[in-house]
Scaffold this active site. Structure first.
Site, PDB file in Angstrom:
ATOM      1  N   ALA A 193      14.311  44.528  13.414  1.00  0.00           N
ATOM      2  CA  ALA A 193      13.973  44.084  14.432  1.00  0.00           C
ATOM      3  C   ALA A 193      13.042  44.009  15.651  1.00  0.00           C
ATOM      4  O   ALA A 193      13.557  45.257  15.953  1.00  0.00           O
ATOM      5  CB  ALA A 193      15.574  43.302  14.843  1.00  0.00           C
TER       6      ALA A 193
ATOM      7  N   ARG B 205     -14.688  -7.717  27.919  1.00  0.00           N
ATOM      8  CA  ARG B 205     -13.109  -7.663  27.984  1.00  0.00           C
ATOM      9  C   ARG B 205     -12.422  -6.866  27.353  1.00  0.00           C
ATOM     10  O   ARG B 205     -10.770  -6.310  28.384  1.00  0.00           O
ATOM     11  CB  ARG B 205     -12.232  -9.115  27.798  1.00  0.00           C
TER      12      ARG B 205
ATOM     13  N   GLY C  47     -26.039 -14.628  23.020  1.00  0.00           N
ATOM     14  CA  GLY C  47     -25.405 -15.685  22.293  1.00  0.00           C
ATOM     15  C   GLY C  47     -25.097 -15.332  20.780  1.00  0.00           C
ATOM     16  O   GLY C  47     -25.703 -15.262  19.911  1.00  0.00           O
TER      17      GLY C  47
ATOM     18  N   LEU D   6     -21.388 -11.036  13.058  1.00  0.00           N
ATOM     19  CA  LEU D   6     -21.325 -10.807  14.886  1.00  0.00           C
ATOM     20  C   LEU D   6     -20.643  -9.470  15.037  1.00  0.00           C
ATOM     21  O   LEU D   6     -19.818  -9.243  15.076  1.00  0.00           O
ATOM     22  CB  LEU D   6     -20.956 -12.010  15.428  1.00  0.00           C
TER      23      LEU D   6
ATOM     24  N   GLU E 166     -16.997 -24.759  24.457  1.00  0.00           N
ATOM     25  CA  GLU E 166     -16.307 -23.479  24.607  1.00  0.00           C
ATOM     26  C   GLU E 166     -15.174 -23.379  25.954  1.00  0.00           C
ATOM     27  O   GLU E 166     -15.624 -24.280  26.879  1.00  0.00           O
ATOM     28  CB  GLU E 166     -17.191 -22.190  25.119  1.00  0.00           C
TER      29      GLU E 166
ATOM     30  N   TYR F 199       5.783  31.610  15.220  1.00  0.00           N
ATOM     31  CA  TYR F 199       3.990  30.732  15.872  1.00  0.00           C
ATOM     32  C   TYR F 199       3.496  31.599  13.737  1.00  0.00           C
ATOM     33  O   TYR F 199       3.446  33.142  14.265  1.00  0.00           O
ATOM     34  CB  TYR F 199       3.042  31.228  16.584  1.00  0.00           C
TER      35      TYR F 199
ATOM     36  N   ASN G 226     -11.610 -23.210  17.657  1.00  0.00           N
ATOM     37  CA  ASN G 226     -12.713 -22.502  16.186  1.00  0.00           C
ATOM     38  C   ASN G 226     -11.773 -21.117  16.039  1.00  0.00           C
ATOM     39  O   ASN G 226     -11.846 -19.929  17.367  1.00  0.00           O
ATOM     40  CB  ASN G 226     -13.919 -22.567  17.038  1.00  0.00           C
TER      41      ASN G 226
ATOM     42  N   ASN H 284     -10.156 -10.062  21.598  1.00  0.00           N
ATOM     43  CA  ASN H 284     -11.321  -9.808  23.013  1.00  0.00           C
ATOM     44  C   ASN H 284     -10.486  -8.978  24.481  1.00  0.00           C
ATOM     45  O   ASN H 284     -12.168  -8.184  24.775  1.00  0.00           O
ATOM     46  CB  ASN H 284     -11.506 -10.967  23.202  1.00  0.00           C
TER      47      ASN H 284
HETATM   48  C1  UD1 Z   1     -16.091 -16.967  19.694  1.00  0.00           C
HETATM   49  C2  UD1 Z   1     -17.056 -18.243  19.688  1.00  0.00           C
HETATM   50  C3  UD1 Z   1     -15.303 -19.507  19.795  1.00  0.00           C
HETATM   51  C4  UD1 Z   1     -14.311 -18.859  19.256  1.00  0.00           C
HETATM   52  C5  UD1 Z   1     -14.070 -17.325  19.236  1.00  0.00           C
HETATM   53  C6  UD1 Z   1     -13.455 -17.457  17.443  1.00  0.00           C
HETATM   54  C7  UD1 Z   1     -19.062 -18.969  20.556  1.00  0.00           C
HETATM   55  C8  UD1 Z   1     -19.783 -19.633  21.370  1.00  0.00           C
HETATM   56  N1  UD1 Z   1     -17.244 -19.193  20.805  1.00  0.00           N
HETATM   57  O1  UD1 Z   1     -15.685 -17.089  21.354  1.00  0.00           O
HETATM   58  O2  UD1 Z   1     -15.900 -21.196  20.005  1.00  0.00           O
HETATM   59  O3  UD1 Z   1     -13.036 -19.728  19.466  1.00  0.00           O
HETATM   60  O4  UD1 Z   1     -15.624 -17.113  18.690  1.00  0.00           O
HETATM   61  O5  UD1 Z   1     -12.539 -15.952  18.487  1.00  0.00           O
HETATM   62  O6  UD1 Z   1     -19.968 -18.806  18.971  1.00  0.00           O
HETATM   63  N2  UD1 Z   1     -21.729 -11.596  19.064  1.00  0.00           N
HETATM   64  C9  UD1 Z   1     -22.826 -11.139  18.624  1.00  0.00           C
HETATM   65  N3  UD1 Z   1     -24.191 -11.260  19.532  1.00  0.00           N
HETATM   66  C10 UD1 Z   1     -23.732 -11.979  21.036  1.00  0.00           C
HETATM   67  C11 UD1 Z   1     -22.412 -12.472  21.537  1.00  0.00           C
HETATM   68  C12 UD1 Z   1     -21.834 -11.920  20.271  1.00  0.00           C
HETATM   69  O7  UD1 Z   1     -22.674 -10.635  17.578  1.00  0.00           O
HETATM   70  O8  UD1 Z   1     -25.057 -12.435  21.335  1.00  0.00           O
HETATM   71  C13 UD1 Z   1     -20.727 -11.325  18.646  1.00  0.00           C
HETATM   72  C14 UD1 Z   1     -19.908 -10.865  19.657  1.00  0.00           C
HETATM   73  O9  UD1 Z   1     -19.720  -9.051  19.073  1.00  0.00           O
HETATM   74  C15 UD1 Z   1     -18.466 -11.103  18.766  1.00  0.00           C
HETATM   75  C16 UD1 Z   1     -18.423 -12.439  18.069  1.00  0.00           C
HETATM   76  O10 UD1 Z   1     -19.806 -12.317  18.183  1.00  0.00           O
HETATM   77  O11 UD1 Z   1     -18.361 -10.155  17.598  1.00  0.00           O
HETATM   78  C17 UD1 Z   1     -18.268 -13.241  18.999  1.00  0.00           C
HETATM   79  O12 UD1 Z   1     -18.292 -13.032  20.734  1.00  0.00           O
HETATM   80  P1  UD1 Z   1     -17.266 -13.031  21.040  1.00  0.00           P
HETATM   81  O13 UD1 Z   1     -18.044 -12.557  22.669  1.00  0.00           O
HETATM   82  O14 UD1 Z   1     -16.098 -12.325  21.353  1.00  0.00           O
HETATM   83  O15 UD1 Z   1     -17.196 -15.036  21.454  1.00  0.00           O
HETATM   84  P2  UD1 Z   1     -16.088 -15.357  21.675  1.00  0.00           P
HETATM   85  O16 UD1 Z   1     -15.571 -15.905  23.142  1.00  0.00           O
HETATM   86  O17 UD1 Z   1     -14.927 -14.817  21.556  1.00  0.00           O
HETATM   87 CA    CA Z   2     -14.195 -12.641  20.138  1.00  0.00          CA
END
Ligand code: UD1
Ligand code: CA
Length: 480
Positions: free
Chosen positions: A429, A18, A83, A11, A161, A372, A176, A234
């Site tokens: 020199a 952040r 998401g 993902l 969450e 240099y 998680n 993050n």
């Molecule tokens: C997520 C988990 C959380 C967990 C944490 C662990 C969810 C809802 N929450 O939270 O439970 O404790 O990871 O590190 O899954 N991403 C996408 N598409 C999106 C949103 C995010 O591909 O629409 C990818 C982001 O690029 C990232 C990963 O998913 O690599 C996690 O997303 P992030 O927003 O960092 O989730 P957390 O708030 O850390």
């Molecule tokens: Ca994350």
């Protein structure tokens, strides 16, 4: 051997708000490679049938980094529905309809998780025969992570969450990790039921776990052995913490491989660096990129080398170098600046306050002080006097200076390129060398010195200098 029953989804579509950065979060560097490269390296080690990366924010940049690290990765574009659940939904839609293996979901921002831990997690998931497994961890500070909610008997219930958690749930320290294994069929079946009804208005992948359980499927939460393995990045504070953790692992790895590292806390080594046994790395040293340090070399203190090669038994102290090659037994520093294209052959020296660029300095040749040297070739056994400058730039073009072997150049010389100094030649020199110097010649062009006797007493009477001159017996001049 490739695991035909495994697909890995990474993902990487999120914005990484952040981080407060123009650069996508997963492209921030960690030990010399983008964060996501570490995750892809782990995916590669697991040798899955296919790896998919979900992208959206700055998709071209992220896709290019993915392609560079793990060619053949399937790029999946996430649509405007936000998401982690939506990301997985769209990735799963690109899997062959008859794929019935396991889907391992990795967060692109969790870089320290290693292939051994994941292989164990996957094996346990398969042995247990459950619909889904979630990797969990206990954190002293669980802020920001999804919490693992267990029932009174301690059995896994659901993930909540941070933003949706009650005060009581926020006290839970089991989080998680964002790593899941799903049976493909169970995953396909439940994904469509995800909604955006939560505090962030996103399709949470974590809700899928609850949906699976509601449908009567078994889900396992598997604690990881060491919580730092699943630390997510993050914000920039977590980036620095993770970088320090990874660096400590890298440093220790080299120590166990026979490298003396005097001060791990102030030594930073990128993942791609190679160091031979019996090299010594002194405090305050950063070895970056594809730097190689060979046996018996001593690097540091206070040295930064990017993509450099340090030969056996060479010494490099208080130096900043990029794309430089330092030969066996050569000596560099203190306070040297080696720019790209510097090649110092065996037993040569680049000394104090010397800057070099595109310069090949031959075996045993020395540039010891305050100089240099750019766009220059120096033969063997030559000595470049203190305070020498190669004037390589005429304001439009760069030109080369060629200095032969066993040359001795005087202090404070200027070499106005293009110019050649023949083998065995000397320069006086302060010489401004504008014409070639034949082999064996002495070049001088400083005007003969004229002393005007008594000038100070005549023109600076009453000064300390005049008094000193008078005491030394200096008389007046006839010119008065
Ligand atoms: C997520 C988990 C959380 C967990 C944490 C662990 C969810 C809802 N929450 O939270 O439970 O404790 O990871 O590190 O899954 N991403 C996408 N598409 C999106 C949103 C995010 O591909 O629409 C990818 C982001 O690029 C990232 C990963 O998913 O690599 C996690 O997303 P992030 O927003 O960092 O989730 P957390 O708030 O850390
Ligand atoms: Ca994350």
């Amino acid at each position: 051997m490739t695991d035909q029953n495994l697909a890995i989804i990474v993902l990487a579509a999120g914005q990484g708000t952040r981080m407060k950065s123009a650069l996508p979060k997963v492209l921030h560097p960690l030990a010399g490679a983008p964060i996501i490269a570490h995750v892809l390296a782990t995916a590669r080690a697991l040798d899955a049938d296919r790896v998919l990366a979900v992208v959206r924010h700055e998709r071209d940049l992220v896709a290019a980094a993915v392609e560079a690290e793990l060619p053949g990765t399937v790029i999946v574009d996430q649509d405007e529905v936000p998401g982690t659940g939506r990301a997985v939904e769209q990735a799963v839609a690109t899997l062959p309809a008859d794929f019935d293996g396991d889907v391992l979901v990795l967060n692109g921002d969790v870089p320290l998780l290693d292939a051994d831990t994941l292989a164990g997690f996957l094996a346990r998931h398969r042995d247990a025969g459950v619909a889904a497994s979630v990797l969990s961890a206990r954190f002293d500070d669980p802020t920001g992570y999804g919490r693992i909610v267990r029932d009174d008997a301690g059995a896994f219930d659901r993930i909540v969450e941070q933003k949706d958690a009650s005060d009581a749930e926020r006290l839970i320290d089991e989080v998680n990790a964002g790593v899941y294994a799903f049976g493909a069929a169970a995953l396909r079946d439940r994904l469509a039921a995800l909604t955006t009804a939560n505090a962030q208005g996103e399709k949470y992948l974590t809700d899928l776990i609850e949906l699976l359980r509601a449908a009567g499927s078994e889900v396992d939460a598997v604690p990881v052995s060491e919580s730092w393995l699943v630390a997510g990045i993050n914000d920039r504070a977590q980036l620095a913490e993770t970088a320090a953790r990874l660096n400590a692992l890298i440093v220790r790895g080299w120590q166990l491989a026979g490298v003396t590292i005097e001060d791990p806390a102030t030594t930073w080594i990128d993942l791609a660096v190679r160091i031979e046994p019996d090299a010594t790395i002194r405090p305050g040293t950063q070895l970056k990129g594809a730097t190689v340090v060979e046996a018996g070399a001593i690097v540091g203190p206070d040295t930064t080398l990017v993509d450099c090669e340090v030969g056996p038994r060479a010494e490099v102290k208080r130096t900043d170098g990029t794309l430089a090659v330092i030969g066996e037994g050569a000596s560099v520093g203190p306070f040297s600046y080696l720019r790209p294209g510097t090649v110092l052959d065996a037993d040569g020296k680049i000394g104090t306050f010397v800057e070099t660029k595109n310069a090949h300095i031959g075996r045993g040749s020395k540039v010891p002080h305050l100089s240099y040297v750019g766009d220059t070739e120096v033969g063997e056994g030559s000595n470049i006097g203190a305070g020498s400058i190669t004037a390589n730039y005429d304001g439009v073009n760069k030109h080369r200076t060629q200095i032969g072997s066993h040359v001795r150049t005087g202090s404070h010389g200027v070499f106005v390129a293009p110019v050649r100094i023949g083998d065995g030649a000397y320069t006086g020199a302060g010489t401004v060398v504008r014409k070639d110097v034949p082999a064996g010649a002495l070049a001088v062009n400083v005007a003969p010195q004229r002393n005007i006797e008594g000038w100070v007493l005549a023109h600076r009477p009453g000064t300390a200098a005049a008094e000193a001159a008078g005491e030394a017996g200096s008389g007046g001049t006839d010119a008065d």
